[in-house]
Design an enzyme around this catalytic site. Structure first.
Site, mmCIF file in Angstrom:
data_model
loop_
_atom_site.group_PDB
_atom_site.id
_atom_site.type_symbol
_atom_site.label_atom_id
_atom_site.label_comp_id
_atom_site.label_asym_id
_atom_site.label_seq_id
_atom_site.Cartn_x
_atom_site.Cartn_y
_atom_site.Cartn_z
ATOM 1 N N HIS A 249 0.823 -1.202 0.000
ATOM 2 C CA HIS A 249 0.000 0.000 0.000
ATOM 3 C C HIS A 249 0.861 1.258 0.000
ATOM 4 C CE1 HIS A 249 -3.258 2.592 2.143
ATOM 5 N NE2 HIS A 249 -3.148 2.902 0.877
ATOM 6 N N HIS B 217 1.480 5.028 -2.780
ATOM 7 C CA HIS B 217 1.640 6.403 -2.288
ATOM 8 C C HIS B 217 3.031 6.962 -2.581
ATOM 9 C CE1 HIS B 217 -2.029 7.082 0.236
ATOM 10 N NE2 HIS B 217 -2.112 5.768 0.086
ATOM 11 N N HIS C 251 -3.998 1.077 -6.428
ATOM 12 C CA HIS C 251 -4.279 1.657 -5.114
ATOM 13 C C HIS C 251 -5.665 1.265 -4.629
ATOM 14 C CE1 HIS C 251 -5.651 4.871 -2.316
ATOM 15 N NE2 HIS C 251 -4.509 4.551 -1.758
ATOM 16 N N ASN D 270 -6.303 -0.658 -1.081
ATOM 17 C CA ASN D 270 -6.717 0.314 -0.059
ATOM 18 C C ASN D 270 -8.146 0.119 0.415
ATOM 19 O OD1 ASN D 270 -6.279 2.964 1.456
ATOM 20 N ND2 ASN D 270 -8.124 3.397 0.274
ATOM 21 N N ILE E 161 -6.521 9.039 -0.891
ATOM 22 C CA ILE E 161 -6.744 8.855 0.550
ATOM 23 C C ILE E 161 -5.760 7.819 1.073
ATOM 24 C CG2 ILE E 161 -8.444 7.050 0.269
ATOM 25 C CD1 ILE E 161 -8.450 9.812 2.966
#
Length: 866
Positions: free
Chosen positions: A522, A527, A713, A717, A866
């Site tokens: 993740h 990110h 993602h 997520n 997010i």
């Protein structure tokens, strides 16, 4: 003579009135004023209203795309300055994020041709968010749209005029000459001069190492800039160095969320309001001393699985009003109200996680344990076993012989064929966290964590499901690393204490996988790796560049959420260190694993081949054939991947007709060089980076970027709360080792296995904090923009790319239908499993009427938002 005079006069009459060439162009601006309810801005709003009575609050000037101004070199001519109309009298909602439309009238000389840009000056005392400017009846053109989507601060905050360009994309060499200087100057402004502390109105994109995670009292290694701890770069804030340790950046107070990111990268007012409302609960660690008084038995322990279920069924009921009054002394009323949810007395009532909605115990089954490796929150680690016993890539001179201790005898009783035959038939698979964890395990186990590095072997059955065969639990050898690991192998059991031991072994695997998921699958692989692309894109690709237009929607909100993560989640002593088993070594461990990150292998087909989950097959649309046909993440993912790639290819081919055009695109080449040499500079020497010399390399690279930011993602997520919201299913830490026969812990495992299980996994307070966090991270915001969606339907003036984008949307709608059909096919057991949770994490959710914010568990946002 008279004839000559008349001719001259007539000529002057024709030439004289330049006013006859001038036209008035009506236009409209859509903008969002800074929230008028912002108490920090009331004075500025009052001054704005007074100043605007003079009619000069906001000025604009159109810029010609045809004619240059001789007085300013080759820059396009500017039209007459005009002002926004009726600022005070135009209704503006008090709701955060509400738009207002303003009229403007431009005086424009037809001889200057079509406007290609405009400058704007904000003479008010507060900023506003400019969305679009639309011009009507432009001479020689008609309707003209400028998509702005940018905060415009008061003019005195800038050393230059803010400029916006039309929705017409140009490669650098094709840019109209009068617009080129403006295009180049804007990129220079966005790059900044590399010095100084950056302020909220700054628009500067620059790089920094991860040197802002620790403090002099709580040190952490600097990540990035070294071979020992390589890392992708983050956005620069320019904060001053720490006085006690100048190599690190000073940190803000935890309550100060005003961390610098370029203003246009920050959450919208609506999303920030949502985020704060969700985040209130994540401050649960502040409540630890007081909530402890609520529990009437063992402090910081759940006494039974029923205790955990009460978090969802009814919350934790306070003993009496005196307890409530005591907590109120420490908790702001707004926070208490959010925690209480309903009646003000039941604290910490969470939404029911999907994994226990239909069946409260199915999560414990071996089938569900294995299924989640294919369709859970971390379906990107399992790989096909191609040698037996499983080998290690760790250096034997440092770590000894790390080859697995699992033998044929351990697994043959649960297979209907021998090991060699199973390997040839592609039936053996492994979830292997051994090599990633073993180098850190000795240090990790000196903290509150007590865990193992695990290997889990699985067998592919005829019905397409996976059957666990054995779990290896390894720890560093007491005599030293060079002696290899100390390992034990646990095999499935249904009865007696052996069954309890097996359940604990699966918990250790889940702990490993939770930590790896949080830090690698993740955080690192979505990110962190995307942020350098965002920075480089804004530094080197003009908003006029077609690749900027292609990629920009996939960067929305990422820098902001990453900055908040560095502030409160992945920092020293932050939520991740508090709740995830690697503790103080979490980010350092992710840095070591980043050494093996290879950009081209982030392409889904290549990634599946690398893990042995697929083989190349040119007969398939996406070029691979899956070796587990019912692999929900891969099946759905390959369809989404193909749709993205088809869209990117058609888009790029519209602007680039040859490889030579890619090679001579100065902005594109500067962009790619900086991504490789700076943004991911610690890996710049690796030979497998694309050279960006061909159209194929451009298409492949942009497809990877979009895939990682959107679908990958989403897959890792938005399943966090549905699967890990019930912590026994995916515990994040273990606090004691497997009990040894003859000990009191082993006796407890025999007599009360659930209590022994709960004493081993994540304790109460860390559970509350962890659940609060993943509830926030698993939510879709009210203003989410999904794959196949754009903020503005007129995002480009070029019709062919718009048509290609509509084709993408149509393909995504077809994929939605296919996913629903597969989820309704009862033969595909991995689509829903014993817990009866259909796989929807890669469901595009393109329909405007069906999209809802919150814990929907479906939908692919455009970006790591997010």
């Amino acid at each position: 003579m008279l004839e000559k005079m008349l001719t001259t006069m007539c000529g002057k009459i024709r030439d004289k009135p330049e006013e006859t060439k001038k036209r008035f162009i009506k236009g409209s601006l859509v903008l969002t004023k800074k929230n008028v309810m912002d108490v920090t801005d009331l004075g500025a709003s009052f001054l704005d209203r007074i100043y605007d009575k003079f009619g000069k609050g906001v000025s604009l000037q159109l810029i010609s795309s045809v004619h240059a101004d001789p007085a300013h070199g080759s820059k396009g001519k500017k039209g007459k300055e005009t002002y926004l109309e009726k600022w005070n009298s135009t209704f503006t909602s008090v709701v955060a994020g509400s738009d207002a439309t303003f009229n403007v009238t431009f005086q424009w000389d037809e001889s200057m041709g079509v406007p290609g840009a405009f400058t704007i000056r904000n003479y008010h005392r507060s900023e506003f968010y400019l969305k679009t400017v639309t011009l009507k009846d432009v001479p020689g053109h008609g309707h003209l749209v400028f998509t702005c989507n940018s905060w415009v601060y008061p003019a005195h905050r800038y050393k230059y005029d803010r400029i916006f360009f039309t929705n017409k994309a140009y490669l650098p060499n094709d840019t109209p000459e009068p617009l080129r200087p403006y295009r180049e100057e804007e990129l220079v402004n966005l790059r900044g001069n590399g010095s100084g502390m950056l302020q909220e109105w700054d628009r500067i994109y620059d790089y920094a190492y991860y040197n802002d995670l620790g403090t002099p009292q709580n040190k952490r290694p600097i990540l990035g800039g070294s071979k020992e701890f390589p890392y992708p770069r983050r956005g620069k804030t320019g904060r001053t160095p720490n006085k006690e340790d100048p190599s690190t950046e000073s940190r803000l107070s935890l309550l100060n969320l005003n961390i610098y990111v370029p203003r246009d990268e920050r959450f919208s007012q609506l999303k920030f309001s949502d985020f704060i409302a969700w985040a209130i609960k994540s401050l649960g660690q502040v409540l630890i001393p007081e909530i402890a008084a609520v529990f009437d038995k063992t402090i910081n322990e759940f006494d039974s699985l029923e205790d955990i279920l009460r978090l969802y069924d009814g919350g934790i009921k306070l003993a009496n009003n005196q307890t409530l009054d005591k907590i109120r002394k420490f908790i702001p009323f707004e926070l208490l109200r959010e925690l209480a949810r309903n009646d003000g007395e039941n604290l910490l009532k969470f939404p029911m996680p999907d994994v226990i909605k239909e069946d409260r115990s199915a999560w414990r089954s071996d089938e569900e344990f294995a299924r989640e490796m294919l369709a859970g929150v971390d379906p990107v680690v399992i790989r096909r076993l191609q040698e037996f016993p499983p080998a290690s890539t760790l250096d034997p001179e440092i770590y000894g012989n790390q080859t697995s201790s699992i033998t044929r005898e351990h697994i043959k009783k649960n297979m209907n064929e021998d090991v060699d035959e199973a390997i040839r038939n592609n039936r053996l698979f492994i979830l292997d966290h051994h090599d990633a964890l073993m180098p850190y395990l000795r240090r990790i186990n000196t903290t509150r964590t007590k865990t193992y590095a695990t290997r889990t072997l699985l067998f592919l059955q005829d019905d397409g499901t996976l059957k666990p065969l054995a779990i290896e639990l390894s720890s560093p050898h007491p005599q030293g690393d060079t002696d290899g690991p100390k390992s034990q192998v646990v095999t499935p059991a249904e009865y007696g204490v052996e069954s309890s031991v097996w359940q604990l072994a699966k918990a250790y695997v889940a702990v490993n996988d939770s930590g790896y998921h949080n830090l690698i699958s993740h955080w690192l692989n979505t990110h962190a790796v995307i942020e350098p692309f965002i920075i480089a894109t804004n530094r080197h690709l003009s908003v006029l560049h077609p690749m900027y237009n292609l990629l920009h929607p996939h960067f929305r909100d990422t820098m902001n959420i990453n900055a908040l993560a560095r502030h409160v989640l992945i920092n020293a002593g932050g939520v991740v260190e508090l709740t995830v088993f690697p503790a103080n070594y979490a980010m350092e461990m992710s840095s070591v694993i980043y050494k093996n990150w290879v950009f081209p292998e982030q392409a889904l087909p290549l990634e599946l081949i690398k893990r042995g989950m697929a083989v190349a097959d040119s007969s398939q649309a996406h070029g691979v054939r899956l070796l587990i046909e019912d692999y929900p993440y891969a099946v759905d993912g390959l369809e989404v991947w193909s749709a993205i790639k088809d869209w990117v290819k058609e888009y790029c081919c519209f602007y680039y007709k040859s490889d030579d055009m890619v090679q001579t695109d100065t902005e594109l080449q500067a962009w790619w060089a900086e991504i490789r040499n700076v943004g991911h500079g610690d890996l710049k020497d690796e030979k497998w980076w694309p050279q960006m010399q061909t159209l194929t390399e451009l298409v492949d690279s942009c497809t990877i970027i979009i895939w990682v930011a959107s679908a990958l993602h989403a897959a890792v997520n938005f399943g966090q709360y549905p699967y890990a919201g019930y912590l026994p299913n995916r515990p994040t830490m273990s606090r004691r080792f497997m009990p040894e026969p003859g000990t009191t812990e082993y006796a407890e495992l025999q007599s009360n296995p659930d209590v022994a299980f709960l004493k081993t996994i994540t304790p109460l307070f860390q559970t509350l904090i962890g659940i609060s966090l993943i509830e926030i991270l698993s939510r879709h915001s009210s203003d989410e923009v999904y794959l196949g969606q754009r903020d503005n339907p007129e995002w480009t003036l070029d019709s062919q790319p718009r048509e290609a984008f509509e084709a993408l949307r149509d393909k995504l709608i077809d994929i939605e239908k296919s996913i629903r059909q597969r989820n309704n096919d009862k033969r595909l057991k991995n689509r829903f499993g014993p817990v009866k949770v259909p796989y929807m994490l890669l469901y595009p959710n393109t329909s405007d009427s069906k999209r809802e914010p919150g814990l929907t568990g479906l939908g692919i946002p455009n970006s790591v938002s997010i």
